[in-house]
Design a protein around this motif. Structure first.
Motif, PDB file in Angstrom:
ATOM      1  N   TRP A  38       0.827  -1.202   0.000  1.00 29.78           N
ATOM      2  CA  TRP A  38       0.000   0.000   0.000  1.00 29.78           C
ATOM      3  C   TRP A  38       0.858   1.247   0.000  1.00 29.78           C
ATOM      4  O   TRP A  38       2.050   1.212   0.282  1.00 29.78           O
ATOM      5  N   ARG A  76     -11.221   5.469   2.086  1.00 31.21           N
ATOM      6  CA  ARG A  76     -11.918   4.239   2.430  1.00 31.21           C
ATOM      7  C   ARG A  76     -10.884   3.206   2.842  1.00 31.21           C
ATOM      8  O   ARG A  76      -9.900   3.004   2.122  1.00 31.21           O
ATOM      9  N   HIS A  77     -11.091   2.586   4.004  1.00 31.53           N
ATOM     10  CA  HIS A  77     -10.151   1.569   4.485  1.00 31.53           C
ATOM     11  C   HIS A  77     -10.115   0.415   3.490  1.00 31.53           C
ATOM     12  O   HIS A  77     -11.154  -0.161   3.171  1.00 31.53           O
ATOM     13  N   VAL A 115      -9.080  -2.580   3.623  1.00 28.27           N
ATOM     14  CA  VAL A 115      -9.416  -3.929   4.091  1.00 28.27           C
ATOM     15  C   VAL A 115     -10.874  -3.999   4.538  1.00 28.27           C
ATOM     16  O   VAL A 115     -11.621  -4.877   4.118  1.00 28.27           O
ATOM     17  N   THR A 116     -11.295  -3.074   5.364  1.00 26.24           N
ATOM     18  CA  THR A 116     -12.636  -3.185   5.952  1.00 26.24           C
ATOM     19  C   THR A 116     -13.712  -2.436   5.184  1.00 26.24           C
ATOM     20  O   THR A 116     -14.900  -2.669   5.394  1.00 26.24           O
ATOM     21  N   GLY A 117     -13.307  -1.503   4.328  1.00 26.09           N
ATOM     22  CA  GLY A 117     -14.303  -0.738   3.571  1.00 26.09           C
ATOM     23  C   GLY A 117     -14.877   0.442   4.335  1.00 26.09           C
ATOM     24  O   GLY A 117     -15.734   1.158   3.825  1.00 26.09           O
ATOM     25  N   LYS A 118     -14.435   0.663   5.562  1.00 22.85           N
ATOM     26  CA  LYS A 118     -15.004   1.755   6.359  1.00 22.85           C
ATOM     27  C   LYS A 118     -14.561   3.116   5.816  1.00 22.85           C
ATOM     28  O   LYS A 118     -13.419   3.297   5.411  1.00 22.85           O
ATOM     29  N   TRP A 166      -1.049   7.156  14.956  1.00 20.13           N
ATOM     30  CA  TRP A 166      -1.370   6.762  13.572  1.00 20.13           C
ATOM     31  C   TRP A 166      -0.142   6.696  12.684  1.00 20.13           C
ATOM     32  O   TRP A 166      -0.065   5.834  11.796  1.00 20.13           O
ATOM     33  N   ARG A 169       1.426   3.259  13.481  1.00 25.87           N
ATOM     34  CA  ARG A 169       0.690   2.146  12.873  1.00 25.87           C
ATOM     35  C   ARG A 169       0.813   2.146  11.352  1.00 25.87           C
ATOM     36  O   ARG A 169       1.087   1.131  10.730  1.00 25.87           O
ATOM     37  N   ASP A 222       2.411  -0.339   8.573  1.00 24.61           N
ATOM     38  CA  ASP A 222       1.610  -1.069   7.585  1.00 24.61           C
ATOM     39  C   ASP A 222       2.073  -0.802   6.153  1.00 24.61           C
ATOM     40  O   ASP A 222       2.077  -1.702   5.317  1.00 24.61           O
TER      41      ASP A 222
END
Lengths: 132, 163
Positions: A58, A73-74, A76-79, A102, A105, A109
């Motif tokens: 990513w 939009r996340h 992985v989760t779509g949130k 953040w 993290r 990632d």
């Protein structure tokens, strides 16, 4: 007497806490970046490049989009993710603890490592430079 | 007092205040129609509700929550690490309100992924694999795609609208 000391102490603590709360997240990051003698200021251009640089799988823009004035939009989760640029979302980049949490993290990632103080400052500088 | 100490002080004060402020406001309608308050916690809501909705504690047994909270650095492939104090607050809330079941024990049904539990699969067996992958849903983690009140802790039938 004891009660007065307690109330006074509490007031002092709350005052100190309110000062800490008002701290700009960039202050501590700037101090950390200055530990490197070659540091000569943050660069919005470098920040923009880093934001769009793909790491393992990513880039920052994978979730936050290439234009962080827009909602993301996340992946992985779509949130839904609120825009990163303060011009669209004034609450962004105001809380030092949140900013550090953040970056730790997300640099992990995206790049599989922590970001340096200079990199964090570059990205913040770029995000803050974005106007409508 | 230096800035980081002041900040830590502020955070412990706000954590304490948040504890005091834990008052449940929404309610859950269970499959049998009974209504009871949905437990909620502002620290859990804030920290667990960033990348996905804050999944209700009743979706997993305590053993699952303990394992999840102990491995946040690698949380299904992403780094969800938080400081120890915040983690302890959240773990207490999750385990106290966790799923309790006489039939689904640790050995039989304590998955780390909610979607791998027998209960979840039973409830969603009418949803085809392709539907989960559709653009409007994308992932089974995206409860709110169909459960329109999921972010408020409600999963009742009348709020379901499969896109």
């Amino acid at each position: 007497m004891k009660q007065t000391v307690f109330v006074g102490g509490l007031a002092a603590l709350l005052f100190a806490a309110s000062l800490a709360r008002a701290a700009d997240p960039l202050d501590a990051i700037t101090a950390a970046a200055q530990a490197d003698k070659s540091f000569s200021g943050f660069s919005a251009a470098r920040g923009e490049t880093l934001f769009r640089t793909k790491g393992k799988d990513w880039s920052c823009s994978t979730c936050h989009t290439a234009d962080p004035r827009n909602p993301g939009r996340h992946t992985v989760t779509g949130k839904a993710i609120q825009p990163m640029a303060p011009v669209s979302n004034p609450k962004r980049l105001t809380d030092p603890a949140k900013v550090e949490k953040w970056f730790k993290r997300n640099c992990g990632d995206v790049f599989d490592r922590e970001c340096t103080a200079r990199e964090k400052g570059d990205v913040i500088t770029w995000l803050r430079s974005l106007a409508r | 007092m230096n800035t980081s100490k002041a900040h830590a002080g502020l955070r412990s004060i706000s954590t304490a205040l948040l504890y005091l402020a834990v008052i449940s406001t929404s309610s859950v309608v269970w499959a049998d129609g009974a209504t009871k308050p949905a437990p909620t916690n502002p620290v859990w809501q804030e920290e667990c509700g960033s990348c996905h909705i804050a999944y209700p504690p009743r979706f997993l047994p305590a053993e699952s929550w303990q394992q999840l909270m102990g491995s946040l650095e690698d949380h299904f492939g992403t780094d969800a690490s938080i400081d120890a104090g915040t983690a302890a607050t959240i773990e207490t809330f999750l385990t106290r309100n966790a799923k309790r079941s006489k039939t689904d024990t640790m050995a039989t049904d304590a998955p780390l992924r909610i979607t791998e539990g027998r209960w979840f699969r039973r409830e969603h067996d009418e949803i085809a694999a392709a539907k989960w992958k559709s653009a409007a849903i994308g992932s089974a983690a995206n409860c709110g795609a169909c459960h329109r009140e999921a972010d408020k802790g409600s999963f009742r039938e009348r709020d379901i609208k499969v896109p």
